[in-house]
Design a protein around this motif. Structure first.
Motif, mmCIF file in Angstrom:
data_model
loop_
_atom_site.group_PDB
_atom_site.id
_atom_site.type_symbol
_atom_site.label_atom_id
_atom_site.label_comp_id
_atom_site.label_asym_id
_atom_site.label_seq_id
_atom_site.Cartn_x
_atom_site.Cartn_y
_atom_site.Cartn_z
ATOM 1 N N ALA A 105 -13.205 16.714 19.253
ATOM 2 C CA ALA A 105 -14.176 16.505 18.184
ATOM 3 C C ALA A 105 -14.026 17.902 17.212
ATOM 4 O O ALA A 105 -13.053 18.760 17.570
ATOM 5 C CB ALA A 105 -15.602 16.457 18.877
ATOM 6 N N GLY A 106 -14.854 18.143 16.186
ATOM 7 C CA GLY A 106 -14.888 19.154 15.653
ATOM 8 C C GLY A 106 -14.774 20.449 16.185
ATOM 9 O O GLY A 106 -15.535 20.628 17.315
ATOM 10 N N GLN B 203 -16.454 14.082 7.340
ATOM 11 C CA GLN B 203 -16.906 15.293 7.985
ATOM 12 C C GLN B 203 -15.786 16.192 7.864
ATOM 13 O O GLN B 203 -14.314 15.762 7.805
ATOM 14 C CB GLN B 203 -17.235 14.850 9.586
ATOM 15 N N ILE B 204 -15.750 17.390 8.144
ATOM 16 C CA ILE B 204 -14.830 18.505 8.100
ATOM 17 C C ILE B 204 -13.687 18.160 9.048
ATOM 18 O O ILE B 204 -12.703 18.163 8.553
ATOM 19 C CB ILE B 204 -15.410 20.015 8.598
ATOM 20 N N ASP B 205 -14.002 17.689 10.336
ATOM 21 C CA ASP B 205 -12.732 17.484 11.214
ATOM 22 C C ASP B 205 -12.077 16.397 10.875
ATOM 23 O O ASP B 205 -10.801 16.176 11.335
ATOM 24 C CB ASP B 205 -13.213 17.284 12.762
ATOM 25 N N ILE C 172 -26.851 14.179 16.321
ATOM 26 C CA ILE C 172 -25.776 14.384 15.508
ATOM 27 C C ILE C 172 -24.819 13.103 15.612
ATOM 28 O O ILE C 172 -23.646 13.090 15.028
ATOM 29 C CB ILE C 172 -25.006 15.514 15.607
ATOM 30 N N HIS D 64 -23.983 10.802 18.006
ATOM 31 C CA HIS D 64 -22.960 10.373 19.023
ATOM 32 C C HIS D 64 -23.706 9.756 20.507
ATOM 33 O O HIS D 64 -24.579 10.542 20.768
ATOM 34 C CB HIS D 64 -22.055 11.657 19.504
ATOM 35 N N HIS E 250 -12.016 12.058 20.638
ATOM 36 C CA HIS E 250 -13.072 12.750 19.876
ATOM 37 C C HIS E 250 -14.012 13.312 20.652
ATOM 38 O O HIS E 250 -15.304 13.414 20.756
ATOM 39 C CB HIS E 250 -13.924 12.063 18.898
#
Ligand code: MLT
Ligand code: MN
Ligand code: ZN
Length: 306
Positions: free
Chosen positions: A10-11, A91-93, A244, A246, A272
């Motif tokens: 994940a991120g 998202q960033i990731d 968040i 998940h 992830h």
């Protein structure tokens, strides 16, 4: 089809740069039986094909491309096996790696939903920045159940499912979700008839999502957290897994229970994975529980033939 796992974390990745949780510290010290993982992305090619589709563009994309010769077929002076990019969210990731593809000759073919295109043009204007480099040839992913194809990638077709998960913090929809903030994708190989379902961020299994999973020969779904309170329990903030977006693996209504309802032949995989998740420890009871349930944990560089 052939699926190459480019990044299974994940991120933040594993270990995360600033983290000294049991997993991250144990991996650094060499005292934990676990493998390092880069951030969230897969590459999918049709059987016998060279060009394929990149799902998500991870902040670690350059390292991922360097370690996978399959992504650099070297047919010409400037080349790549990436025929197009499909985003599962903004998202960033999943989006930062787009910057790293800026040297591309010609606009980058990109498939994403309208809310994701909006977030990547406003809150985090990656697409607008890329206009100063290669440019983006954006294709809209519709949420009408129709399928789409990626030019240059024969035999594969894709169908998006809106998921209940979470938009990025810079999205105006962070706390007011709209359909298309997050999607899962059913990937079909129209020649072999085989299917895979990919959903790295999945907060809730609705009947539509379960039906798509049950149609697939292989599911690669949200492996972020083992328990809902994993982060707060470690003293890492107050947000739960569900907060968040998940679905945790363990407990009532968790991913393990859902996966048990899939047809016997379905290949079950988690992807992830957050660096705090005890399943990363290959000697853990939690990993043994997954193994007994017939659920594998994706690793970087894994090749999965579906
Ligand atoms: C998530 O899916 O919740 C993330 O991995 C967030 C992030 O990239 O920071
Ligand atoms: Mn993520
Ligand atoms: Zn950690």
């Amino acid at each position: 089809m052939r699926i190459t796992v480019l990044g299974s974390a994940a991120g933040g990745g594993f270990p995360q740069w600033n983290c000294n949780c049991r997993n991250c510290a144990g991996l650094r010290a060499g005292t934990l039986k676990a493998k390092a993982r880069t951030q969230s992305s897969i590459f999918v090619q049709p059987d016998g094909g060279v060009d394929g589709v990149l799902f998500n563009a991870s902040p670690d994309i350059l390292e991922q491309i360097r370690s996978k010769p399959v992504l650099q077929p070297a047919r010409s002076l400037r080349d790549s096996a990436i025929a197009g990019v499909v985003l599962m969210d903004g998202q960033i990731d999943h989006a930062t790696g787009l910057f790293m593809l800026r040297e591309r000759k010609g606009a980058l073919p990109l498939w994403c939903t309208d809310p994701v295109a909006e977030d990547l043009s406003q809150g985090n204007p990656v697409l607008r920045v890329l206009d100063h480099y290669c440019g983006v040839d954006r294709h809209r992913i519709a949420l009408d159940g129709g399928s789409f194809a990626v030019t240059g990638v024969a035999d594969l077709s894709f169908r998006a499912l809106p998921l209940s998960s979470k938009a990025a913090p810079y999205s105006p929809h962070r706390d007011r979700p709209v359909p298309g903030d997050n999607i899962g994708i059913l990937i079909s190989d129209d020649r072999s008839g085989r299917r895979a379902f990919y959903a790295p961020g999945l907060g809730q299994i609705t009947p539509e999502v379960f039906d798509a999973m049950a149609l697939a020969d292989c599911v690669m779904v949200d492996g972020t957290f083992w328990t809902d309170d994993e982060m707060p329990r470690l003293g890492l903030g107050t947000k739960t897994a569900r907060d968040i977006g998940h679905l945790p693996q363990s407990g009532p209504g968790g991913m393990i229970e859902w996966m048990a309802k899939l047809p016997q032949h379905t290949r079950r995989m988690l992807i992830h994975v957050n660096n705090t998740n005890p399943i990363l420890d290959e000697d853990s009871d939690e990993r043994a529980t997954l193994t007994r349930a017939g659920i594998a944990v994706c690793e970087d560089n894994m090749q999965i033939d579906v």
